[in-house]
Design a protein around this motif. Sequence first.
Motif, PDB file in Angstrom:
ATOM      1  N   ASN A  69       1.023  -1.211   0.000  1.00 12.56           N
ATOM      2  CA  ASN A  69       0.057  -0.030  -0.024  1.00 12.56           C
ATOM      3  C   ASN A  69       0.858   1.207  -0.046  1.00 12.56           C
ATOM      4  N   CYS A  70       0.455   2.213  -0.620  1.00 12.18           N
ATOM      5  CA  CYS A  70       1.011   3.586  -0.602  1.00 12.18           C
ATOM      6  C   CYS A  70       0.057   4.814  -0.198  1.00 12.18           C
ATOM      7  N   VAL A  71       0.539   5.497   0.405  1.00 13.38           N
ATOM      8  CA  VAL A  71      -0.254   6.783   0.814  1.00 13.38           C
ATOM      9  C   VAL A  71       0.339   8.143   0.400  1.00 13.38           C
ATOM     10  N   ALA A  72      -0.575   9.060  -0.237  1.00  9.23           N
ATOM     11  CA  ALA A  72      -0.153  10.475  -0.669  1.00  9.23           C
ATOM     12  C   ALA A  72      -1.013  11.312  -0.286  1.00  9.23           C
ATOM     13  N   THR A  73      -0.764  12.482   0.328  1.00 10.80           N
ATOM     14  CA  THR A  73      -1.638  13.733   0.493  1.00 10.80           C
ATOM     15  C   THR A  73      -1.349  14.642  -0.666  1.00 10.80           C
ATOM     16  N   ILE A  74      -2.412  14.892  -1.145  1.00  6.61           N
ATOM     17  CA  ILE A  74      -2.068  15.939  -2.391  1.00  6.61           C
ATOM     18  C   ILE A  74      -3.019  17.086  -2.268  1.00  6.61           C
ATOM     19  N   ARG A  75      -2.594  18.249  -2.397  1.00  4.32           N
ATOM     20  CA  ARG A  75      -3.314  19.593  -2.244  1.00  4.32           C
ATOM     21  C   ARG A  75      -3.878  19.898  -3.438  1.00  4.32           C
ATOM     22  N   THR A  76      -5.127  20.420  -3.040  1.00  2.00           N
ATOM     23  CA  THR A  76      -6.210  20.811  -4.352  1.00  2.00           C
ATOM     24  C   THR A  76      -5.315  21.863  -5.093  1.00  2.00           C
ATOM     25  N   ASN A  77      -4.844  22.711  -4.404  1.00  2.11           N
ATOM     26  CA  ASN A  77      -4.198  24.210  -4.921  1.00  2.11           C
ATOM     27  C   ASN A  77      -2.610  24.115  -4.555  1.00  2.11           C
ATOM     28  N   SER A 105       3.344  20.949  -2.912  1.00  6.68           N
ATOM     29  CA  SER A 105       2.012  20.211  -3.635  1.00  6.68           C
ATOM     30  C   SER A 105       1.545  19.008  -2.991  1.00  6.68           C
ATOM     31  N   TYR A 106       2.489  17.765  -2.326  1.00  5.69           N
ATOM     32  CA  TYR A 106       2.176  16.789  -1.860  1.00  5.69           C
ATOM     33  C   TYR A 106       2.823  16.323  -0.525  1.00  5.69           C
ATOM     34  N   ALA A 107       2.634  15.372   0.211  1.00  8.78           N
ATOM     35  CA  ALA A 107       3.537  14.571   1.166  1.00  8.78           C
ATOM     36  C   ALA A 107       3.000  13.202   0.679  1.00  8.78           C
ATOM     37  N   GLY A 108       4.388  12.393   0.914  1.00  6.87           N
ATOM     38  CA  GLY A 108       4.287  10.852   0.634  1.00  6.87           C
ATOM     39  C   GLY A 108       5.535  10.713  -0.473  1.00  6.87           C
ATOM     40  N   PRO A 109       5.549   9.682  -0.968  1.00  4.90           N
ATOM     41  CA  PRO A 109       4.784   8.475  -0.800  1.00  4.90           C
ATOM     42  C   PRO A 109       5.528   7.790   0.793  1.00  4.90           C
ATOM     43  N   ALA A 110       4.411   7.060   1.264  1.00  2.00           N
ATOM     44  CA  ALA A 110       4.552   6.151   2.314  1.00  2.00           C
ATOM     45  C   ALA A 110       4.237   4.869   2.036  1.00  2.00           C
ATOM     46  N   PHE A 111       5.082   3.806   2.079  1.00  5.76           N
ATOM     47  CA  PHE A 111       4.711   2.438   1.553  1.00  5.76           C
ATOM     48  C   PHE A 111       4.861   1.552   3.049  1.00  5.76           C
ATOM     49  N   VAL A 112       4.007   0.501   2.846  1.00  6.46           N
ATOM     50  CA  VAL A 112       3.754  -0.650   3.723  1.00  6.46           C
ATOM     51  C   VAL A 112       3.547  -1.840   3.028  1.00  6.46           C
TER      52      VAL A 112
END
Length: 149
Positions: A69-77, A105-112
């Motif tokens: 799995n990977c998680v990313a937080t992505i900004r709208t603007n 723009s974004y935080a991540g990626p984070a993988f498990v």
Amino acid sequence: MRLIRSIATAGALTALAAGATTALSATASAAPNTTPQAVCGSAYKTVNSAAVGSLGTVYLTYNSSNGKNCVATIRTNPGTATYMSAYVYVPDTEEWAGDDGNFTSYAGPAFVDGKGHCVSWGGSIDNVYVSVENSNCSALKEHRVTGVR
């Protein structure tokens, strides 16, 4: 006098052109909106997401070929760097991964390794956060929390 006026006009036009170039390059250099696949990898398919207020979205992705799995937080603007985070946790194995800091723009990626397990995941942008517990498994009902810190 005519020569001085011509030089002054040329100087003003040069300054105007330089200012326009600077203004356009500032817009062009802002990080473009991205996708979870651009952050995590093209083999990762989005399996869940959660809005971080109106500021952006946290995406949970999964790669069936490697079980991660990977998680990313992505900004709208995208824009000025602001505090952001992304995390993913597998309660069964206690494996955790995350990323946080000031990003444009974004935080991540984070993988498990999440194959066959429930995952808990979330993220934040500025002072708005979202967390999703017991997600993407059939045994438990997921629980979502969104709030302001």
